[in-house]
Design a protein around this motif. Structure first.
Motif, PDB file in Angstrom:
ATOM      1  N   VAL A 192       0.878  -1.179   0.000  1.00  0.00           N
ATOM      2  CA  VAL A 192       0.000   0.000   0.000  1.00  0.00           C
ATOM      3  C   VAL A 192       0.902   1.212   0.000  1.00  0.00           C
ATOM      4  N   PRO A 193       1.042   1.893  -1.144  1.00  0.00           N
ATOM      5  CA  PRO A 193       1.983   3.005  -1.208  1.00  0.00           C
ATOM      6  C   PRO A 193       1.417   4.265  -0.548  1.00  0.00           C
ATOM      7  N   THR A 194       2.318   5.144  -0.163  1.00  0.00           N
ATOM      8  CA  THR A 194       1.887   6.479   0.266  1.00  0.00           C
ATOM      9  C   THR A 194       1.275   7.173  -0.950  1.00  0.00           C
ATOM     10  N   HIS A 195       0.109   7.809  -0.762  1.00  0.00           N
ATOM     11  CA  HIS A 195      -0.573   8.445  -1.879  1.00  0.00           C
ATOM     12  C   HIS A 195      -1.430   9.606  -1.374  1.00  0.00           C
ATOM     13  N   ILE A 196      -1.967  10.362  -2.310  1.00  0.00           N
ATOM     14  CA  ILE A 196      -2.856  11.476  -1.945  1.00  0.00           C
ATOM     15  C   ILE A 196      -4.269  11.143  -2.400  1.00  0.00           C
ATOM     16  N   PHE A 197      -5.202  11.395  -1.487  1.00  0.00           N
ATOM     17  CA  PHE A 197      -6.628  11.188  -1.754  1.00  0.00           C
ATOM     18  C   PHE A 197      -7.267  12.570  -1.908  1.00  0.00           C
ATOM     19  N   HIS A 198      -7.697  12.897  -3.113  1.00  0.00           N
ATOM     20  CA  HIS A 198      -8.404  14.155  -3.371  1.00  0.00           C
ATOM     21  C   HIS A 198      -9.903  13.874  -3.405  1.00  0.00           C
ATOM     22  N   HIS A 199     -10.683  14.882  -3.069  1.00  0.00           N
ATOM     23  CA  HIS A 199     -12.140  14.702  -3.175  1.00  0.00           C
ATOM     24  C   HIS A 199     -12.807  16.033  -3.532  1.00  0.00           C
ATOM     25  N   ALA A 200     -13.965  15.940  -4.167  1.00  0.00           N
ATOM     26  CA  ALA A 200     -14.815  17.096  -4.469  1.00  0.00           C
ATOM     27  C   ALA A 200     -16.259  16.621  -4.445  1.00  0.00           C
ATOM     28  N   GLY A 201     -17.107  17.356  -3.729  1.00  0.00           N
ATOM     29  CA  GLY A 201     -18.502  16.926  -3.622  1.00  0.00           C
ATOM     30  C   GLY A 201     -19.366  17.960  -2.928  1.00  0.00           C
ATOM     31  N   LEU A 202     -20.499  17.521  -2.470  1.00  0.00           N
ATOM     32  CA  LEU A 202     -21.452  18.373  -1.754  1.00  0.00           C
ATOM     33  C   LEU A 202     -21.541  17.937  -0.302  1.00  0.00           C
ATOM     34  N   LYS A 203     -21.701  18.924   0.531  1.00  0.00           N
ATOM     35  CA  LYS A 203     -21.834  18.655   1.960  1.00  0.00           C
ATOM     36  C   LYS A 203     -23.156  19.220   2.457  1.00  0.00           C
ATOM     37  N   PHE A 204     -23.851  18.445   3.291  1.00  0.00           N
ATOM     38  CA  PHE A 204     -25.129  18.865   3.864  1.00  0.00           C
ATOM     39  C   PHE A 204     -25.038  18.795   5.387  1.00  0.00           C
ATOM     40  N   GLN A 205     -25.331  19.914   6.049  1.00  0.00           N
ATOM     41  CA  GLN A 205     -25.388  19.941   7.512  1.00  0.00           C
ATOM     42  C   GLN A 205     -26.803  19.634   7.974  1.00  0.00           C
ATOM     43  N   PHE A 206     -26.937  18.968   9.093  1.00  0.00           N
ATOM     44  CA  PHE A 206     -28.263  18.677   9.634  1.00  0.00           C
ATOM     45  C   PHE A 206     -28.123  18.345  11.121  1.00  0.00           C
ATOM     46  N   GLY A 207     -29.256  18.062  11.735  1.00  0.00           N
ATOM     47  CA  GLY A 207     -29.257  17.650  13.141  1.00  0.00           C
ATOM     48  C   GLY A 207     -29.625  18.743  14.108  1.00  0.00           C
ATOM     49  N   ALA A 208     -29.847  19.972  13.601  1.00  0.00           N
ATOM     50  CA  ALA A 208     -30.235  21.047  14.521  1.00  0.00           C
ATOM     51  C   ALA A 208     -31.604  20.742  15.109  1.00  0.00           C
ATOM     52  N   LYS A 209     -31.795  21.018  16.377  1.00  0.00           N
ATOM     53  CA  LYS A 209     -33.048  20.720  17.068  1.00  0.00           C
ATOM     54  C   LYS A 209     -34.056  21.827  16.827  1.00  0.00           C
TER      55      LYS A 209
END
Length: 467
Positions: A192-209
């Motif tokens: 398992v070589p050392t590598h870089i994990f890139h990501h791009a996407g959408l984030k949704f916040q929730f859980g507020a009472k």
């Protein structure tokens, strides 16, 4: 050593790979999108990382054209969040360092290795520090476990993240994480070589009472237990008049700001709840009721609504029944004309007193008695009529005798005769408190007792005005 490193990285699995940061208001977040795995980072010897062309997707990035990562994270206090990321990819670009060279690499296809990762991290957001509502950078540190084909190993992870909040609870999420592997070699399906994990996407916040379910979270809701409106920070405006209930004197009735939230149907600046005459414009000092004659008595309570009068007389003017310019309320003789000086009662004149005494001189008694002779009764009637004309005047009746007979007998006879006149007048309607009687016997003669004519004058009853 290799297995020890894997165990260490596996222990970090609980931290979760997270380039996202939540707050205590919305403690939970979920992110998903695409990832890119870059294997360009290679080893020089056993202890140095090599970083060249880290963001060169054409040459190095392994990308699957579909949703290829999911992250779930939770705020753990302050600006820190904790989460887990699951990801997959297909490794078709494997970068190899050419031995014996300094910077020479080749890209080979290792056989479309399946890539899977489960990672965890603690992330720190700088959003509050830079005081931005939409720009949200962060750093993260953690570990995970990664599969490269048949090879698998733990990694130590560190990286950066950036959330760009374009809606209240939705952001574009970007980031890169260095996943440091502990394998000394770089053999596909074995390391398992050392590598870089890139990501791009959408984030949704929730859980507020949101206890009251009004769409405004409790933390931002000034009335968290009662459904309300956003414009009033979650507090209700039951009558929808633009004034929240806590500041509305009439929360269930549509009103105006000028009336503190209450309606004013007749427009007299008296709120309907305080208006005793809700349909008719009136005066605030009269509880919203009109006063047509301006006498300070509301028409509804005014017995004479079109004539200016007195409050004490139900809004009517005081009468002057006897027309003597002394109002009945002040007139002690309201049915008999009198003078202002005498409180509306007539004043007894000298002529009246002379007339009374002229009548009194003609009163005839039976000899030696206090009984009246029959012809005297009209005289007494006339005296009673005169006294009735002066209903508040008080009079003293004095009895006198001549000198015939004993002094004591004459004194008593004079007392009895004066009392007889008083009692007769009382029987004819003269108030008893207006009359007094006294006898003086033979002590106050007005003529000589030596003559018959003189004795006749001394036998008398006198009337005096008591002032």
């Amino acid at each position: 050593m290799k297995h020890l490193n894997k165990l260490f990285a596996g222990a970090l699995l609980l931290a979760g790979l997270s380039a996202n940061a939540q707050d205590s208001t919305n403690p939970w977040a979920i992110s998903f999108g695409v990832n890119a795995v870059d294997t360009k980072i290679s080893m020089k010897g056993n202890d140095h990382l090599r970083f060249e062309e880290l963001y060169n997707p054409r040459g190095n990035f392994n990308i699957v054209p579909s949703v290829s990562y999911v992250n779930v994270a939770r705020n753990v206090g302050g600006n820190f969040s904790f989460g887990l990321t699951g990801s997959f990819n297909k490794i078709s670009k494997w970068v190899e360092h050419v031995p014996g060279t300094e910077n020479t690499h080749v890209v080979v296809n290792p056989g479309d290795l399946n890539y899977y990762g489960i990672d965890g991290a603690i992330s720190y957001s700088f959003k509050d520090l830079i005081k931005s509502k939409w720009f949200d950078p962060s750093l993260n540190l953690g570990g995970g476990y990664t599969f490269f084909g048949d090879a698998s190993a733990g990694t130590v992870n560190g990286g950066w993240g950036l959330n760009l909040w374009f809606a209240k609870n939705v952001a574009l999420s970007l980031g890169s994480t260095l996943k440091y592997g502990f394998d000394d070699n770089r053999v596909p399906d074995m390391d398992v070589p050392t590598h870089i994990f890139h990501h791009a996407g959408l984030k949704f916040q929730f859980g507020a009472k949101d206890t009251d379910g009004d769409g405004i979270i409790d933390k931002e809701d000034a009335c968290p237990d009662v459904p309300g409106l956003e414009q009033f920070q979650g507090c209700p405006d039951t009558d929808l008049d633009g004034i929240q209930d806590s500041a509305d004197a009439c929360p269930n009735d549509f009103g105006t700001v000028e009336m503190n939230g209450c309606p004013d149907q007749d427009g007299d600046t008296v709120a309907d709840k305080d208006d005793a005459c809700i349909d008719v414009p009136g005066l605030p000092v009269l509880g919203g009721c009109p006063d047509a004659d301006g006498d300070g008595v509301a028409d509804k309570d005014d017995a004479c609504p079109t004539i200016k009068g007195e409050k004490a007389n139900k809004g009517c003017p005081w009468p002057d029944t006897d027309g003597d310019k002394v109002l009945d309320k002040d007139d002690k003789c309201p049915t008999v004309a009198g003078t202002v000086a005498n409180n509306g009662c007539p004043e007894v004149s000298e002529d009246t007193m002379k007339k009374l005494n002229d009548y009194a001189k003609t009163i005839l008694f039976d000899t030696g008695k206090s009984s009246f002779q029959k012809q005297t009764l009209p005289v007494l009637e006339a005296m009673a009529a005169i006294l009735k004309e002066y209903p508040t005047a008080k009079f003293a009746l004095e009895g006198h005798t001549d000198s015939d007979g004993k002094d004591a007998t004459n004194l008593q006879l004079s007392k009895d005769r004066a009392a007889a006149v008083k009692n007769y007048l009382i029987e004819k309607g003269i108030a008893s408190d207006r009359l007094t009687s006294e006898g003086y016997g033979e002590t106050k003669p007005v003529a000589s007792n030596k003559t018959k004519a003189g004795k006749a004058q001394n036998r008398r009853v006198e009337v005096k005005l008591v002032k």
